[in-house]
Design an enzyme around this catalytic site. Structure first.
Site, PDB file in Angstrom:
ATOM      1  N   LEU A   1      17.246   1.024  -4.632  1.00  0.00           N
ATOM      2  CA  LEU A   1      17.299   0.119  -5.812  1.00  0.00           C
ATOM      3  C   LEU A   1      16.020   0.584  -6.514  1.00  0.00           C
ATOM      4  CD1 LEU A   1      18.231  -3.542  -4.846  1.00  0.00           C
ATOM      5  CD2 LEU A   1      19.811  -2.000  -6.089  1.00  0.00           C
TER       6      LEU A   1
ATOM      7  N   CYS B   1     -23.034 -24.471  19.870  1.00  0.00           N
ATOM      8  CA  CYS B   1     -22.494 -24.703  18.401  1.00  0.00           C
ATOM      9  C   CYS B   1     -23.172 -23.793  17.461  1.00  0.00           C
ATOM     10  CB  CYS B   1     -22.509 -25.985  18.031  1.00  0.00           C
ATOM     11  SG  CYS B   1     -22.009 -26.617  16.520  1.00  0.00           S
TER      12      CYS B   1
ATOM     13  N   GLU C   1       0.975  -0.954   0.082  1.00  0.00           N
ATOM     14  CA  GLU C   1       0.081  -0.058   0.047  1.00  0.00           C
ATOM     15  C   GLU C   1       0.971   1.119  -0.010  1.00  0.00           C
ATOM     16  OE1 GLU C   1      -2.121  -1.765   3.330  1.00  0.00           O
ATOM     17  OE2 GLU C   1      -4.037  -1.051   2.585  1.00  0.00           O
ATOM     18  N   TYR C   2       2.255   1.278   0.826  1.00  0.00           N
ATOM     19  CA  TYR C   2       2.985   2.297   0.617  1.00  0.00           C
ATOM     20  C   TYR C   2       3.580   2.542  -0.438  1.00  0.00           C
ATOM     21  CZ  TYR C   2       6.795   5.436   2.049  1.00  0.00           C
ATOM     22  OH  TYR C   2       7.635   6.145   2.385  1.00  0.00           O
TER      23      TYR C   2
ATOM     24  N   LYS D   1      21.726  -7.823 -10.870  1.00  0.00           N
ATOM     25  CA  LYS D   1      22.715  -6.714 -11.008  1.00  0.00           C
ATOM     26  C   LYS D   1      23.404  -7.253 -12.214  1.00  0.00           C
ATOM     27  CE  LYS D   1      22.762  -6.010  -6.083  1.00  0.00           C
ATOM     28  NZ  LYS D   1      23.598  -6.019  -4.591  1.00  0.00           N
TER      29      LYS D   1
ATOM     30  N   LYS E   1      15.838 -10.639  -2.394  1.00  0.00           N
ATOM     31  CA  LYS E   1      15.920  -9.605  -1.755  1.00  0.00           C
ATOM     32  C   LYS E   1      15.373  -9.740  -0.296  1.00  0.00           C
ATOM     33  CE  LYS E   1      15.203  -4.441  -2.075  1.00  0.00           C
ATOM     34  NZ  LYS E   1      14.472  -4.208  -0.917  1.00  0.00           N
TER      35      LYS E   1
HETATM   36  O1  I6G Z   1      18.508  -2.814  -0.473  1.00  0.00           O
HETATM   37  C1  I6G Z   1      19.257  -3.563  -1.197  1.00  0.00           C
HETATM   38  C2  I6G Z   1      19.013  -4.855  -0.925  1.00  0.00           C
HETATM   39  C3  I6G Z   1      19.695  -6.003  -1.886  1.00  0.00           C
HETATM   40  C4  I6G Z   1      20.230  -3.187  -2.083  1.00  0.00           C
HETATM   41  C5  I6G Z   1      20.967  -4.351  -2.813  1.00  0.00           C
HETATM   42  C6  I6G Z   1      20.795  -5.614  -2.644  1.00  0.00           C
HETATM   43  O2  I6G Z   1      21.321  -6.625  -3.184  1.00  0.00           O
HETATM   44  C7  I6G Z   1      20.928  -7.865  -2.994  1.00  0.00           C
HETATM   45  N1  I6G Z   1      21.986  -4.059  -3.738  1.00  0.00           N
HETATM   46  C8  I6G Z   1      22.305  -2.764  -3.826  1.00  0.00           C
HETATM   47  C9  I6G Z   1      23.425  -2.480  -4.726  1.00  0.00           C
HETATM   48  C10 I6G Z   1      21.616  -1.601  -3.135  1.00  0.00           C
HETATM   49  N2  I6G Z   1      20.677  -2.010  -2.211  1.00  0.00           N
HETATM   50  C11 I6G Z   1      21.857  -0.110  -3.408  1.00  0.00           C
END
Ligand code: I6G
Length: 679
Positions: A88, A410, A40-41, A292, A119
């Protein structure tokens, strides 16, 4: 808001969005007490970004789109990053991912190799190492300046205080601090036991732990650091990101075990789908995949926007949490009679699915979370698990919201709802009568170790129940040939066989009959013990809890369950109906005596693998001495498979067929309990 909105409307909406975002940003980043979900944010932020892209004159320096994180808390010293800690760029769809890849290729040419990794949903930190020694740890802060949390980070075991082997004179190591799922469960259990408020999710727990002013509190929290790369460095660490990660692992950091190098956008997408499918198997929470560019020279050429590197993207997974309002709290009766509180919700999308109900597990959970009708709550949906209410946004509670209590009768059949001592669940005790429990009760009643009515499989029981032909088990004894032959997959011969089996079941034994009633807490061993002790059904039905407790192995919980079951008029009605239909047992004393001398009579065992305490022949002899039979192959008719060390394929087959598996201690327990019941 529609595109091309009038400038004054756009300005007004942008102002409103900024206010909202600042408010939620503060709750999330400063107070660690969010009111809305990440999704939501994100939606609010993207709306503001859209308006600002269309009306650049509206962009203000203090707009939430113009900074990466929250302002540092006053109580911590400031820590300036040597190299900015950017965020990111997000992609939310396949199309956006392909756009990202196209932009990368336009600048560097040819197919691009990416390094993908999950992530993690934690807190990003920057660790500064000088000559291999940790000198400072800082939060991301606004990207330039974070909070100095060195003393807290030093307590995290997975952060090396000194790098192993050769290291540069200066390096900034970056990564995510998380609390893993199992650690989180334990942490919350502990907090509950101590009377403290549990954390809403692992991310908030990690953030709250790192922001402790007293590092001895942080030291008790199960934090884990995963590195994902570097910031400033006094010398090159390799020519690819993969090589950098290898150096980091060599220095003693935890690098994610699912890092993978792939080719092009398709490789990234395949990785994303793998992650989506395997999210639940990971030991930590994640909220996306990160891609990346692997080649560091290509990264140089790509450079940065004001906010993020052009060589990386975060691909968001569907959020698993959302906030919504509890419209009602219902008591739902399951097939086994357990009565579960369920929140009826204003429909909300969670993880790509619209959710309108969430389990509240049991009354203790409702009380602990203090969920009330009208409350705004955080709901979570993980994988195929039933959605659950995880916390209440207490600030939004309506003034007239009342605590909820379990109904005493119930909602399906009106029988009494009870809670046995020591049990978390409430139960409807009209087990033989309650429509919610009908299928389960009938299936149990006819099962082999109960009334042993062959030919009444799950599908047939479902047909009989759905067509209203069987409401309670009494109706089984009134079934007619003409009706049965009209059912699906029921020929004349099968109908005759079934009627014969039903008829034969009229003569049974008291322990079997007691077991067949499906009384909570009463398995076969207890049923036999009750029959032996009291000698007749009437005596058991008349016995009070204290008399029941005099039976060996019958404790207060079992006694209470039995007494309550027989006190229920609905259950008495069904039992009277069964007696009237001719169900009887010749002599309780005689049949319990024979069953008692051979307590494993009719049970089939298969042995696989080596047992420590018994040779094959010993184990077989013990089973046979109690009346059981040992066979060489597993089938649906096998009752138990005893599994020793290095079991063969029999174990897998048993698992596939749903046959009960016993390890050596389970086998010993069974022998002991059956021998005791028979002595
Ligand atoms: O916030 C982040 C989470 C995971 C990241 C990240 C990341 O790499 C797995 N990598 C970068 C280069 C940055 N933030 C800026």
């Amino acid at each position: 808001m529609s595109e091309n909105a009038r400038p004054d409307e756009a300005a007004q909406r942008a102002g409103k969005l900024r206010e909202l975002l600042r408010y939620h940003n503060h709750r999330y980043y400063v107070l660690d007490d969010p009111e809305i979900s990440d999704a939501e944010y994100d939606a609010l932020l993207r709306e503001l970004q859209g308006i600002e892209a269309e009306h650049p004159e509206l962009v203000t320096p203090d707009s939430p789109t113009q900074r990466v994180g929250a302002a540092p808390l006053d109580a911590f010293a400031e820590a300036r990053h040597e190299q900015p800690m950017l965020s990111l760029a997000n992609v939310f769809s396949e199309e956006e991912l392909r756009d990202f890849d196209r932009r990368v290729r336009e600048r560097v040419g040819g197919e691009v190799a990416y390094v993908c990794e999950p992530k993690l949903d934690g807190l990003s930190v920057n660790l500064r190492y000088e000559n291999g020694v940790l000198v400072q740890a800082a939060t991301r802060g606004d990207g330039q300046v974070g909070e100095d949390i060195t003393v807290n980070v030093r307590t995290i075991r997975s952060v090396p205080l000194r790098l192993r082997g050769e290291s540069p004179s200066l390096v900034e190591v970056r990564g995510e601090v998380v609390i893993r799922k199992a650690d989180f469960e334990r942490l919350n259990e502990h907090r509950l036991a101590e009377g403290e408020r549990p954390f809403a999710n692992p991310r908030n727990a990690a953030a709250g732990s790192l922001r402790q002013l007293d590092s001895s509190v942080t030291a008790k929290r199960p934090l884990t650091f995963f590195t994902f790369g570097t910031g400033a460095c006094s010398e090159p660490l390799g020519v690819t990101h993969s090589e950098v990660l290898e150096r980091l692992a060599g220095w003693g950091f935890r690098v994610n075990e699912h890092v993978q190098r792939v080719a092009g956008a398709q490789g990234c997408l395949d990785y994303y789908h793998w992650l989506l499918d395997n999210r639940d198997t990971l030991s930590y929470e994640i909220d996306g995949a990160v891609y990346k560019v692997d080649d560091l020279d290509a990264r140089e050429r790509l450079g940065f926007t004001a906010r993020a590197p052009r060589w990386a993207a975060a691909h968001k997974l569907p959020a698993r949490e959302a906030t919504t309002v509890v419209a009602d709290i219902l008591a739902s009766v399951g097939r086994t009679g357990a009565v579960t509180p369920v929140a009826a919700l204003e429909p909300v999308e969670v993880g790509g699915v619209v959710v309108s109900r969430a389990t509240l597990h049991n009354l203790d959970e409702v009380r602990r979370k203090d969920v009330r009708v009208g409350d705004t709550v955080m709901v979570r949906r993980a994988g195929d698990v039933i959605p659950e209410v995880i916390s209440v946004v207490v600030d939004k509670r309506p003034a007239d919201a009342e605590p909820w209590d379990m109904p005493t009768s119930c909602p399906v059949c009106g029988s009494e709802v009870v809670r046995l001592d020591e049990e978390a669940a409430h139960r409807c005790i009209g087990g033989l009568y309650c429509p919610a429990q009908r299928m389960g009760a009938i299936r149990h009643f006819v099962s082999r170790r109960a009334m042993d009515i062959d030919g009444l499989g799950e599908k047939l029981v479902a047909q009989l129940v759905e067509q209203g032909l069987v409401r309670t088990v009494v109706d089984l004894y009134g079934l007619e040939r003409e009706t049965l032959v009209t059912l699906e997959r029921m020929g004349e011969k099968s109908a005759d066989n079934l009627l014969r089996a039903i008829d034969a079941s009229r003569e049974t034994t008291l322990p079997r009959f007691l077991y067949a009633l499906g009384i909570s807490q009463v398995g076969e061993v207890t049923a036999r013990a009750l029959a032996e002790h009291f000698g007749s059904l009437e005596a058991i039905m008349d016995a009070r809890s204290d008399a029941l407790e005099t039976v060996p192995d019958v404790g207060p919980v079992v006694a209470q369950s039995v007494a309550r079951f027989f006190a229920q008029p609905h259950n008495q009605e069904v039992i009277a109906g069964l007696r009237a239909a001719g169900v009887h047992w010749p002599s309780a004393a005689a049949d319990t005596a024979s069953e008692l001398s051979q307590p494993l009579a009719g049970r089939t065992f298969v042995l696989t693998g080596a047992l420590e305490g018994y040779s094959r022949d010993d184990a077989k002899a013990q089973i046979e001495a109690l009346g059981g039979k040992v066979t060489g192959s597993v089938s649906k008719k096998t009752d138990y498979v005893v599994v020793g060390a290095d079991p063969g394929s029999k174990r897998d087959k048993a698992e596939r067929l749903g046959v009960t598996l016993l390890d050596e201690s389970g086998f010993e327990r069974l022998l002991r309990e059956t021998a005791n019941a028979g002595s």
